[in-house]
Design a protein around this motif. Structure first.
Motif, short mmCIF file in Angstrom:
data_model
loop_
_atom_site.label_atom_id
_atom_site.label_comp_id
_atom_site.label_asym_id
_atom_site.label_seq_id
_atom_site.Cartn_x
_atom_site.Cartn_y
_atom_site.Cartn_z
N LEU A 479 0.84 -1.20 0.00
CA LEU A 479 0.00 0.00 0.00
C LEU A 479 0.87 1.25 0.00
O LEU A 479 0.59 2.22 -0.71
N ARG A 480 1.93 1.21 0.81
CA ARG A 480 2.85 2.36 0.86
C ARG A 480 3.53 2.54 -0.49
O ARG A 480 3.65 3.66 -1.00
N ASN A 481 4.00 1.42 -1.05
CA ASN A 481 4.69 1.49 -2.34
C ASN A 481 3.76 2.00 -3.44
O ASN A 481 4.15 2.81 -4.28
N LYS A 483 1.09 3.85 -3.05
CA LYS A 483 0.82 5.27 -2.82
C LYS A 483 1.98 6.12 -3.30
O LYS A 483 1.79 7.14 -3.98
N GLN A 484 3.21 5.68 -2.96
CA GLN A 484 4.38 6.43 -3.38
C GLN A 484 4.56 6.38 -4.90
O GLN A 484 4.87 7.39 -5.53
N ALA A 485 4.33 5.18 -5.47
CA ALA A 485 4.46 5.04 -6.93
C ALA A 485 3.45 5.92 -7.65
O ALA A 485 3.77 6.55 -8.66
N LYS A 486 2.23 5.97 -7.11
CA LYS A 486 1.20 6.80 -7.72
C LYS A 486 1.57 8.28 -7.61
O LYS A 486 1.44 9.05 -8.57
N THR A 487 2.06 8.67 -6.43
CA THR A 487 2.49 10.06 -6.23
C THR A 487 3.63 10.41 -7.18
O THR A 487 3.62 11.46 -7.83
N ASP A 488 4.62 9.51 -7.26
CA ASP A 488 5.76 9.73 -8.14
C ASP A 488 5.32 9.80 -9.61
O ASP A 488 5.82 10.64 -10.37
#
Length: 776
Positions: A479-481, A483-488
């Protein structure tokens, strides 16, 4: 007798049962009855779990797929999965492992997990494409669409002050738990219709009940609501559960009214679904357990760490009640009528999980000032000799479960001790050795010899981990990855779009003859997504490692060509659109003649740019221009098919072809043209074309869906154009649900092809996720 009194009368016998259980445990703690027996058990246990260091095969890397592959390679996978599934059958279902019928079920479940998560795929088993394929196999695609929409809504509305990752994890865990219960009741003789109906109901029930965790428990724990708001909200929940009917939420007092009204709406819908199913089952047990669970939660939640005089009963009875109810509620939710023995096992088992969880969360609870059995003991044990030591109670419960509840069954003993040692190993890693040693010193003052023994096992034991813990860690990290991948991804898209926007304007001169350039820039400057040139940029720079400056002409050419196609598409003789990219279409702003000329002008500018790719060898550039011309011709054919189809009902095959010509070709060009410059193999280009085919159709279907249910402000163009123009679309042919099935099927085909590419292209996965989840 009023309803409140009835509920309290129902609670009292459960409280007495919990008190009787606690008194029995308290006596064992006082006498330390568990020490000698568990020492003997652990001595036997260590024979198969402590090996000489030279023989011990350990692995510190616990990344999901690599770790499972390593277990398979070392021959430990079957044992690992068997103990993990066995533990769930004991903890969540209240079954005895000594039952041969239950062991057969465990074997089937173990094989299913092994095949589903390991043997059939080297890829993430819980991502959207994999889950949709499972839903497709079971015939519950509509349920999948419903759940995805609900989860998006919940994620969007959860306040920032809440732990969104754990809220989502708990919600999905409940859904998975209810599905597990339902699957346990189905067998190979169950008809497809029965499976479909039962699994659909299980997902909806799981979501409806699981929603209470983020929107009741977490919300009340998060210090978002004021004290007065918490009282109002708790009173509403209690009244609703007591009456088994949603109470009205009137005259809300507090600044969180918008949030609470949204939560109220969603919980009301969920509650009414549960009540409908329960009515069909003629069952009130769910509501009684839920009321008791909430009552116990409230007693626990209202505790203050600075209050020095809580009794042991006040500390532990709510824990016993809420931890027992949390499992039993799920069984009652689907109308399972367990026998008394199963219910007793689940009742006794609950506190073990709560004590284990409280121990695992001890650092976090101390930092937040939360009252748990451990945080309260650590604060007051020096002043109050009467307090029960929760660590001693933890081992007492283990002793009680193994020898009194499960009759000293050998496999049960093995699995519970595995779980206990694994929990301590994880805690030691989380806390660090120094802090962990200090904690154990305090908690084991009355049993130093037993502590030395268990710490030896914690240090030396091998192969005591569990799949659900790996899954939990993996899921939270995923989930963290994500979220971060989506943000990036969106930041990258934004950055590249800004750069591309600077590159696109065409130089204008003075005078009337420059009206075409001015019109071209008007069309280019609209709020375009720039997806095609962005994809080309990412393919060229990230995959093929071109210098960004070398592919600027290609970037321009793709956007010029795409903008030209939109101008033609919007003309009165074609789709007759009034708005595009958030502004008037070109023929509305100027006139039809200028629009036609501008479209032709931009097409020629695109070829001019391609001919300027002087960083690549001429024969390769010529091949690219030839490919570009072919695709432009195919796009024209696609638009002609579209025009000829107006007022006609197309087959799904004809619609797929038309959409690919109109939309998919543009995506294909953005993927394939960089590969031509990179001189990629035909096999690679073939895969890229397949991805583009399915991605382009998925994108077009989403457009069709948004034309029906989209938002003008987000889309930048009116909705309902397709119906107004009498156009054949996936929605008009297949309906909303059928169109979604077709979209997700193409999405899966594209993702599965991406998985076979010889390089990592996470941005393509993110792009596909955007295609099917976008709101514009």
């Amino acid at each position: 007798m009023d309803i409140q009194h009835y509920k309290d009368s129902w609670i009292q016998p459960k409280v007495e049962k919990a008190k009787e259980y606690f008194n029995q445990l308290f006596e064992d703690v006082r006498e330390q009855s568990f020490v000698n027996t568990l020492t003997t058990d652990l001595e036997a246990w260590k024979q198969s779990h402590i090996r000489p260091s030279l023989l011990r095969k350990s692995r510190k890397d616990t990344n999901y797929q690599p770790y499972l592959k390593w277990l398979k390679y070392t021959g430990k996978l079957d044992e690992y999965l068997d103990r993990s599934i066995s533990y769930i059958y004991m903890r969540d279902l209240g079954y005895s492992l000594a039952d041969h019928g239950i062991q057969a079920k465990i074997n089937r479940a173990t094989n299913f997990v092994k095949n589903y998560v390991i043997d059939t795929s080297n890829h993430e088993p819980f991502r959207l494409s994999t889950l949709y394929r499972w839903a497709q196999k079971e015939g519950i695609e509509s349920t999948f669409f419903w759940l995805i929409q609900k989860l998006k809504l919940v994620s969007k509305q959860l306040p920032e002050a809440m732990d969104k990752e754990n809220a989502q994890r708990k919600l999905l865990k409940i859904i998975a738990g209810v599905l597990l219960q339902e699957l346990d009741q189905l067998d190979e003789q169950s008809s497809a219709d029965l499976r479909r109906n039962r699994l659909d109901q299980a997902v909806r029930l799981g979501y409806s009940y699981g929603l209470t965790y983020p929107f009741i428990d977490d919300l009340l724990d998060a210090n978002i609501l004021s004290k007065k708001e918490e009282e109002q909200f708790s009173s509403w929940i209690r009244t609703t559960l007591a009456k088994e009917k949603v109470a009205e939420l009137k005259n809300w007092e507090g600044e969180n009214g918008d949030l609470v009204r949204f939560v109220y709406k969603e919980l009301k819908e969920a509650f009414e679904y549960i009540r409908m199913i329960q009515a069909n089952l003629d069952e009130h047990h769910f509501f009684e357990l839920s009321y008791l669970f909430f009552h116990a939660q409230e007693l626990d939640r209202d505790k203050d760490i600075d209050h020095p005089n809580y009794t042991n009963d006040e500390l532990y009875l709510p824990i016993i009640l809420k931890s027992a109810c949390s499992r039993m509620i799920v069984r009652s939710l689907i109308g399972m009528k367990d026998n008394e023995t199963n219910q007793q096992r689940m009742f006794f088992y609950g506190i073990y999980n709560q004590l284990a969880d409280d121990l695992a969360d001890i650092n976090q609870d101390q930092k937040s000032g939360a009252v748990s059995s451990y945080t309260y003991y650590l604060k007051y044990y020096q002043q109050r000799s009467d307090l029960v030591n929760p660590f001693e109670l933890y081992w007492t419960v283990i002793y009680h479960l193994i020898h009194r509840v499960y009759d000293s069954d050998q496999k049960t003993c093995e699995i519970i001790l595995n779980r206990a040692i694994n929990g301590l190993k994880r805690l030691k890693i989380r806390m660090g050795e120094k802090a962990y040693t200090e904690l154990m010193k305090i908690l084991t003052q009355r049993m130093p010899e037993f502590n030395r023994f268990i710490q030896h096992l914690v240090q030396k034991a091998d192969n005591v981990d569990f799949f659900d813990k790996l899954l939990r860690d993996h899921f939270v990290q995923n989930l963290r990855n994500q979220k971060q991948a989506k943000t990036d991804f969106f930041q990258t898209i934004k950055d590249i779009r800004n750069q591309i926007n600077q590159l696109l304007p065409i130089k204008e001169g003075n005078g009337a003859r420059e009206s075409i350039s001015h019109a071209a820039n008007y069309s280019i400057e609209g709020a375009g997504k720039r997806l095609r040139p962005i994809v080309t940029w990412l393919m060229g720079v990230q995959v093929y490692h071109f210098q960004p400056s070398s592919i600027i002409p290609l970037i321009r050419s793709l956007e010029y060509m795409h903008t030209a196609s939109l101008i033609f598409d919007d003309l009165p003789s074609q789709d007759n659109a009034s708005y595009r990219r958030g502004r008037e279409t070109l023929h509305e702003k100027y006139n039809t003649a200028i629009a036609e000329l501008t479209g032709l002008f931009l097409t020629q500018k695109a070829y001019e740019e391609q001919a300027s790719l002087n960083s690549f060898d001429p024969s390769t550039v010529l091949q690219l221009i030839q490919y570009s011309a072919q695709k432009t011709a195919e796009m024209c054919r696609g638009q002609a098919i579209d025009l000829a189809a107006k007022g006609k009902e197309l087959t799904i095959e004809e619609l797929n072809d038309m959409c690919f010509y109109k939309t998919g070709i543009g995506f294909e060009a953005s993927l394939v043209m960089p590969s031509i410059l990179a001189k990629a193999s035909e096999e690679e280009r073939s895969s890229l074309k397949k991805i583009a085919y399915h991605a382009g159709i998925a994108f077009q279907i989403k457009d069709d869906l948004l034309d029906v249910e989209g938002d003008l402000q987000l889309l930048g163009k009116p909705v309902g154009n397709d119906q107004q123009n009498n156009s054949s679309t996936f929605v008009t042919i297949l309906g909303m649900d059928g169109a979604k099935k077709e979209m997700w099927n193409h999405y899966c085909e594209a993702v599965e092809t991406i998985d076979r590419l010889p390089y990592e292209t996470n941005f393509l996965r993110q792009l596909l996720d955007f295609f099917v989840n976008r709101e514009y």
